[in-house]
Write a protein that holds these residues in place. Structure first.
Motif, PDB file in Angstrom:
ATOM      1  N   GLN A  94      -1.635 -13.843  10.819  1.00 37.87           N
ATOM      2  CA  GLN A  94      -0.919 -12.772  10.126  1.00 37.87           C
ATOM      3  C   GLN A  94      -1.597 -12.433   8.815  1.00 37.87           C
ATOM      4  OE1 GLN A  94       3.458 -13.003   9.513  1.00 37.87           O
ATOM      5  NE2 GLN A  94       3.015 -12.799   7.342  1.00 37.87           N
ATOM      6  N   VAL A  95      -2.009 -13.455   8.064  1.00 38.73           N
ATOM      7  CA  VAL A  95      -2.642 -13.241   6.761  1.00 38.73           C
ATOM      8  C   VAL A  95      -4.025 -12.624   6.948  1.00 38.73           C
ATOM      9  CG1 VAL A  95      -3.557 -14.405   4.714  1.00 38.73           C
ATOM     10  CG2 VAL A  95      -1.311 -15.048   5.637  1.00 38.73           C
ATOM     11  N   ILE A  96      -4.796 -13.149   7.878  1.00 36.49           N
ATOM     12  CA  ILE A  96      -6.140 -12.606   8.126  1.00 36.49           C
ATOM     13  C   ILE A  96      -6.050 -11.146   8.544  1.00 36.49           C
ATOM     14  CG2 ILE A  96      -8.187 -12.772   9.599  1.00 36.49           C
ATOM     15  CD1 ILE A  96      -7.650 -15.815   9.720  1.00 36.49           C
ATOM     16  N   ASN A  97      -5.081 -10.840   9.385  1.00 31.18           N
ATOM     17  CA  ASN A  97      -4.896  -9.458   9.838  1.00 31.18           C
ATOM     18  C   ASN A  97      -4.516  -8.551   8.672  1.00 31.18           C
ATOM     19  OD1 ASN A  97      -4.726  -7.431  11.891  1.00 31.18           O
ATOM     20  ND2 ASN A  97      -2.496  -7.576  11.779  1.00 31.18           N
ATOM     21  N   ALA A  98      -3.626  -9.019   7.816  1.00 30.06           N
ATOM     22  CA  ALA A  98      -3.207  -8.208   6.660  1.00 30.06           C
ATOM     23  C   ALA A  98      -4.384  -7.914   5.740  1.00 30.06           C
ATOM     24  CB  ALA A  98      -2.101  -8.937   5.892  1.00 30.06           C
ATOM     25  N   LEU A  99      -5.236  -8.920   5.512  1.00 29.11           N
ATOM     26  CA  LEU A  99      -6.360  -8.756   4.594  1.00 29.11           C
ATOM     27  C   LEU A  99      -7.517  -7.997   5.223  1.00 29.11           C
ATOM     28  CD1 LEU A  99      -6.336 -12.291   2.933  1.00 29.11           C
ATOM     29  CD2 LEU A  99      -5.450 -10.154   1.993  1.00 29.11           C
ATOM     30  N   SER A 100      -7.481  -7.809   6.528  1.00 29.19           N
ATOM     31  CA  SER A 100      -8.530  -7.055   7.213  1.00 29.19           C
ATOM     32  C   SER A 100      -8.255  -5.551   7.213  1.00 29.19           C
ATOM     33  CB  SER A 100      -8.663  -7.536   8.666  1.00 29.19           C
ATOM     34  OG  SER A 100      -9.021  -8.901   8.719  1.00 29.19           O
ATOM     35  N   HIS A 101      -7.086  -5.147   6.690  1.00 27.60           N
ATOM     36  CA  HIS A 101      -6.695  -3.736   6.704  1.00 27.60           C
ATOM     37  C   HIS A 101      -6.284  -3.308   5.292  1.00 27.60           C
ATOM     38  CE1 HIS A 101      -6.202  -4.960  10.926  1.00 27.60           C
ATOM     39  NE2 HIS A 101      -6.542  -3.719  11.199  1.00 27.60           N
ATOM     40  N   PRO A 102      -7.087  -2.485   4.619  1.00 32.16           N
ATOM     41  CA  PRO A 102      -6.720  -2.020   3.281  1.00 32.16           C
ATOM     42  C   PRO A 102      -5.381  -1.289   3.280  1.00 32.16           C
ATOM     43  CG  PRO A 102      -9.013  -1.500   3.772  1.00 32.16           C
ATOM     44  CD  PRO A 102      -8.405  -1.984   5.057  1.00 32.16           C
ATOM     45  N   ASN A 103      -4.635  -1.450   2.187  1.00 34.80           N
ATOM     46  CA  ASN A 103      -3.340  -0.778   2.072  1.00 34.80           C
ATOM     47  C   ASN A 103      -3.476   0.740   2.059  1.00 34.80           C
ATOM     48  OD1 ASN A 103      -2.023  -3.286  -0.208  1.00 34.80           O
ATOM     49  ND2 ASN A 103      -1.861  -3.169   2.011  1.00 34.80           N
ATOM     50  N   ALA A 104      -4.457   1.237   1.301  1.00 32.10           N
ATOM     51  CA  ALA A 104      -4.580   2.686   1.154  1.00 32.10           C
ATOM     52  C   ALA A 104      -6.013   3.052   0.792  1.00 32.10           C
ATOM     53  CB  ALA A 104      -3.625   3.204   0.074  1.00 32.10           C
ATOM     54  N   MET A 105      -6.424   4.247   1.242  1.00 32.27           N
ATOM     55  CA  MET A 105      -7.773   4.738   0.964  1.00 32.27           C
ATOM     56  C   MET A 105      -7.688   6.219   0.628  1.00 32.27           C
ATOM     57  SD  MET A 105     -11.017   3.803   0.969  1.00 32.27           S
ATOM     58  CE  MET A 105     -12.571   4.696   0.827  1.00 32.27           C
ATOM     59  N   MET A 106      -8.240   6.592  -0.519  1.00 31.27           N
ATOM     60  CA  MET A 106      -8.264   7.992  -0.933  1.00 31.27           C
ATOM     61  C   MET A 106      -9.702   8.491  -0.890  1.00 31.27           C
ATOM     62  SD  MET A 106      -6.501  10.640  -2.184  1.00 31.27           S
ATOM     63  CE  MET A 106      -5.117  10.241  -3.263  1.00 31.27           C
ATOM     64  N   HIS A 107      -9.927   9.620  -0.210  1.00 35.83           N
ATOM     65  CA  HIS A 107     -11.234  10.262  -0.145  1.00 35.83           C
ATOM     66  C   HIS A 107     -11.072  11.675  -0.666  1.00 35.83           C
ATOM     67  CE1 HIS A 107     -14.844  11.783   2.496  1.00 35.83           C
ATOM     68  NE2 HIS A 107     -15.062  11.900   1.198  1.00 35.83           N
ATOM     69  N   VAL A 108     -11.798  12.007  -1.711  1.00 32.25           N
ATOM     70  CA  VAL A 108     -11.684  13.328  -2.321  1.00 32.25           C
ATOM     71  C   VAL A 108     -13.074  13.924  -2.489  1.00 32.25           C
ATOM     72  CG1 VAL A 108      -9.584  12.704  -3.594  1.00 32.25           C
ATOM     73  CG2 VAL A 108     -11.811  12.402  -4.684  1.00 32.25           C
ATOM     74  N   ASN A 109     -13.121  15.222  -2.714  1.00 35.81           N
ATOM     75  CA  ASN A 109     -14.348  15.883  -3.126  1.00 35.81           C
ATOM     76  C   ASN A 109     -14.189  16.262  -4.594  1.00 35.81           C
ATOM     77  OD1 ASN A 109     -16.063  16.031  -0.709  1.00 35.81           O
ATOM     78  ND2 ASN A 109     -14.344  17.177   0.149  1.00 35.81           N
ATOM     79  N   VAL A 110     -14.983  15.620  -5.431  1.00 34.06           N
ATOM     80  CA  VAL A 110     -14.858  15.800  -6.880  1.00 34.06           C
ATOM     81  C   VAL A 110     -15.607  17.070  -7.281  1.00 34.06           C
ATOM     82  CG1 VAL A 110     -15.202  14.757  -9.130  1.00 34.06           C
ATOM     83  CG2 VAL A 110     -14.759  13.298  -7.136  1.00 34.06           C
ATOM     84  N   VAL A 151     -10.857  11.497 -12.356  1.00 30.15           N
ATOM     85  CA  VAL A 151      -9.509  11.060 -12.737  1.00 30.15           C
ATOM     86  C   VAL A 151      -8.471  12.105 -12.363  1.00 30.15           C
ATOM     87  CG1 VAL A 151      -8.019  10.527 -14.709  1.00 30.15           C
ATOM     88  CG2 VAL A 151     -10.282   9.495 -14.546  1.00 30.15           C
ATOM     89  N   ARG A 152      -8.790  13.371 -12.530  1.00 27.61           N
ATOM     90  CA  ARG A 152      -7.826  14.411 -12.123  1.00 27.61           C
ATOM     91  C   ARG A 152      -7.525  14.312 -10.625  1.00 27.61           C
ATOM     92  NH1 ARG A 152     -10.973  17.574 -15.618  1.00 27.61           N
ATOM     93  NH2 ARG A 152     -12.045  18.610 -13.880  1.00 27.61           N
ATOM     94  N   ALA A 153      -8.562  14.022  -9.841  1.00 32.39           N
ATOM     95  CA  ALA A 153      -8.369  13.906  -8.400  1.00 32.39           C
ATOM     96  C   ALA A 153      -7.568  12.670  -8.025  1.00 32.39           C
ATOM     97  CB  ALA A 153      -9.731  13.883  -7.699  1.00 32.39           C
ATOM     98  N   MET A 154      -7.671  11.621  -8.841  1.00 32.98           N
ATOM     99  CA  MET A 154      -7.042  10.340  -8.523  1.00 32.98           C
ATOM    100  C   MET A 154      -5.796  10.051  -9.351  1.00 32.98           C
ATOM    101  SD  MET A 154      -8.817   8.810  -6.150  1.00 32.98           S
ATOM    102  CE  MET A 154     -10.410   8.984  -5.336  1.00 32.98           C
ATOM    103  N   ALA A 155      -5.357  10.993 -10.173  1.00 28.55           N
ATOM    104  CA  ALA A 155      -4.304  10.716 -11.156  1.00 28.55           C
ATOM    105  C   ALA A 155      -3.014  10.202 -10.529  1.00 28.55           C
ATOM    106  CB  ALA A 155      -4.015  11.965 -11.986  1.00 28.55           C
ATOM    107  N   ASP A 156      -2.677  10.665  -9.341  1.00 30.85           N
ATOM    108  CA  ASP A 156      -1.451  10.214  -8.685  1.00 30.85           C
ATOM    109  C   ASP A 156      -1.651   8.903  -7.927  1.00 30.85           C
ATOM    110  OD1 ASP A 156      -0.014  12.441  -9.559  1.00 30.85           O
ATOM    111  OD2 ASP A 156      -0.611  13.631  -7.819  1.00 30.85           O
ATOM    112  N   PHE A 157      -2.885   8.424  -7.875  1.00 34.95           N
ATOM    113  CA  PHE A 157      -3.225   7.228  -7.098  1.00 34.95           C
ATOM    114  C   PHE A 157      -3.407   6.005  -7.984  1.00 34.95           C
ATOM    115  CE2 PHE A 157      -6.105   5.189  -3.770  1.00 34.95           C
ATOM    116  CZ  PHE A 157      -5.135   5.145  -2.774  1.00 34.95           C
ATOM    117  N   ILE A 158      -3.597   6.229  -9.292  1.00 34.57           N
ATOM    118  CA  ILE A 158      -3.826   5.129 -10.231  1.00 34.57           C
ATOM    119  C   ILE A 158      -2.692   5.066 -11.248  1.00 34.57           C
ATOM    120  CG2 ILE A 158      -6.332   5.277  -9.949  1.00 34.57           C
ATOM    121  CD1 ILE A 158      -6.463   6.693 -12.684  1.00 34.57           C
TER     122      ILE A 158
END
Length: 428
Positions: free
Chosen positions: A25-41, A127-134
């Motif tokens: 269970q732990v290995i599986n949890a750590l093998s999958h990131p919680n969230a990923m943001m991809h933007v065009n800056v 930062v403007r692109a990521m402001a809601d993510f950080i």
């Protein structure tokens, strides 16, 4: 950078997790990131044109606290790289017992090709692109490859303009005048140095008889080389992206660094005040540096520089990883068979995130620490983490990488399993 970097990181995690009894269970949890943001800056260049740069931010795991991790500006930045770096940051924070999870971010760009104004516009646009993510209680960025305190200051300022609140804790690694911490400049190298001092005590090393080679002469590589040389260690080789220099009698690290800063080249220089003279030395490639016959090898530049292709050629007794992921998982077994003691990146370079944590604490409490307190606290954190892993080495027969991972996975397992285990939900 290909997906294999993240896949390699997960493969190592899985191997060590299974070997140390970590639950699936732990290995599986750590093998999958919680969230990923991809933007065009979006950045307006000096010539008036708009250019779009791929930008990324990965929040890997937040079970132990808000996520924490650097932002790098580099042409090779991609999704797989930031996911691997974020995974390692999760493990790193757990190893040194910080109340953070791991994150990482970056922009695919050659920052050397930008003007100072374009660099500032890129930093603010990211930062403007990521402001809601950080945020100071969600995800706290910091500097990394080709970013620095000045860039962090721009990013903090942009975030505060967006939120209309003074909030220095949103970013660490800032200029001192803007809420940065004393001791942050050499923290990564000092953390690795403290690990080597623990090895010195454990294995009764004599500094004057111990040779060191450092691949990578940026912030981390320079400071660990400087601190070791000041302690009497014989630093015989250093390198940067252009190649390296070797001198069997040892290098004057401060003079070599001064030469690099002033003339953008590595030379074996000795300086007395403003008077410098060149010392006889050999030049060598980065690949040649890795296979030098030295006691301590410190890869402090790029990932995946030691692979199955060259691992058999490593002659050092100790390998201290300041770079993230410099040894591939397939090469681990070769180094282990050769009896090489590896102090892994998630411990050896944890000084940077540790002092970033101290900066975050100072920002949130409104109380500044002096440099002695920062260094004393860093020494305590690094010493405790080293010795917890060393206890597993001595009592459980683990190699050092496996022991360090085991320390991290134990803390993460406790957090993940506190939310419930398969046995619990199946009536166990």
């Amino acid at each position: 950078m290909s997906d294999s970097v993240f896949d390699d990181a997960v493969a190592r995690l899985t191997r060590i997790g299974e070997m140390t009894g970590c639950s699936s269970q732990v290995i599986n949890a750590l093998s999958h990131p919680n969230a990923m943001m991809h933007v065009n800056v979006e950045v307006r260049m000096d010539d008036g044109h708009i250019h779009y740069f791929p930008g990324y931010r990965c929040q890997h795991n937040h079970v132990l606290g808000p996520t924490k991790g650097g932002i790098r500006f580099h042409p090779d930045v991609d999704a797989a790289e930031v996911q691997a770096l974020a995974l390692w940051m999760t493990l790193k924070c757990a190893v040194v017992n910080l109340p953070f999870g791991g994150a990482k971010g970056g922009v695919s760009v050659d920052p050397k090709a930008l003007s100072p104004m374009e660099l500032e516009r890129l930093s603010r646009a990211y930062v403007r692109a990521m402001a809601d993510f950080i945020g100071p209680e969600r995800d706290i960025p910091a500097p990394d490859v080709y970013t620095n305190a000045l860039i962090m200051g721009w990013m903090m300022d942009e975030y505060e303009k967006i939120t209309r609140v003074k909030n220095p804790a949103v970013i660490t690694g800032k200029p001192i005048a803007l809420g940065g911490s004393l001791g942050r400049d050499d923290a990564t190298g000092r953390g690795a140095y403290l690990c080597i001092k623990e090895l010195q005590k454990r294995d009764c090393l004599t500094p004057e008889e111990t040779t060191v080679a450092v691949q990578g002469f940026g912030n981390g590589g320079y400071h660990v080389a400087r601190l070791l040389a000041e302690d009497g260690y014989k630093v015989v080789a250093v390198s940067d992206s252009q190649g390296g220099i070797y001198r069997s009698e040892g290098l004057d690290i401060k003079s070599v660094y001064q030469q690099k800063q002033e003339h953008k080249e590595l030379k074996a220089i000795y300086c007395d005040g403003s008077v410098c003279e060149t010392r006889e030395h050999d030049t060598l490639s980065n690949d040649e540096l890795l296979t030098l016959d030295v006691d301590i090898l410190i890869p402090a530049a790029l990932d995946s520089v030691i692979t199955t292709d060259n691992a058999n050629g490593i002659k050092a007794r100790y390998l201290v990883e300041i770079a993230n992921g410099p040894v591939t998982s397939d090469a681990d077994a070769i180094l282990k068979d050769k009896g090489i003691i590896v102090i892994p990146d998630i411990l050896a370079n944890a000084g940077g995130v540790t002092v970033s944590y101290f900066e975050w604490v100072q920002n949130r409490t409104g109380y500044r620490w002096d440099k002695d307190k920062v260094r004393d606290e860093l020494h305590t954190v690094m010493s405790n983490a080293f010795n917890q892993a060393n206890e597993l080495v001595q009592n459980k027969g683990l190699d050092f990488r496996d022991a360090v991972y085991a320390v991290a996975l134990t803390r993460l397992s406790e957090g993940i399993e506190a939310h419930g285990t398969p046995d619990y939900f199946n009536g166990g």
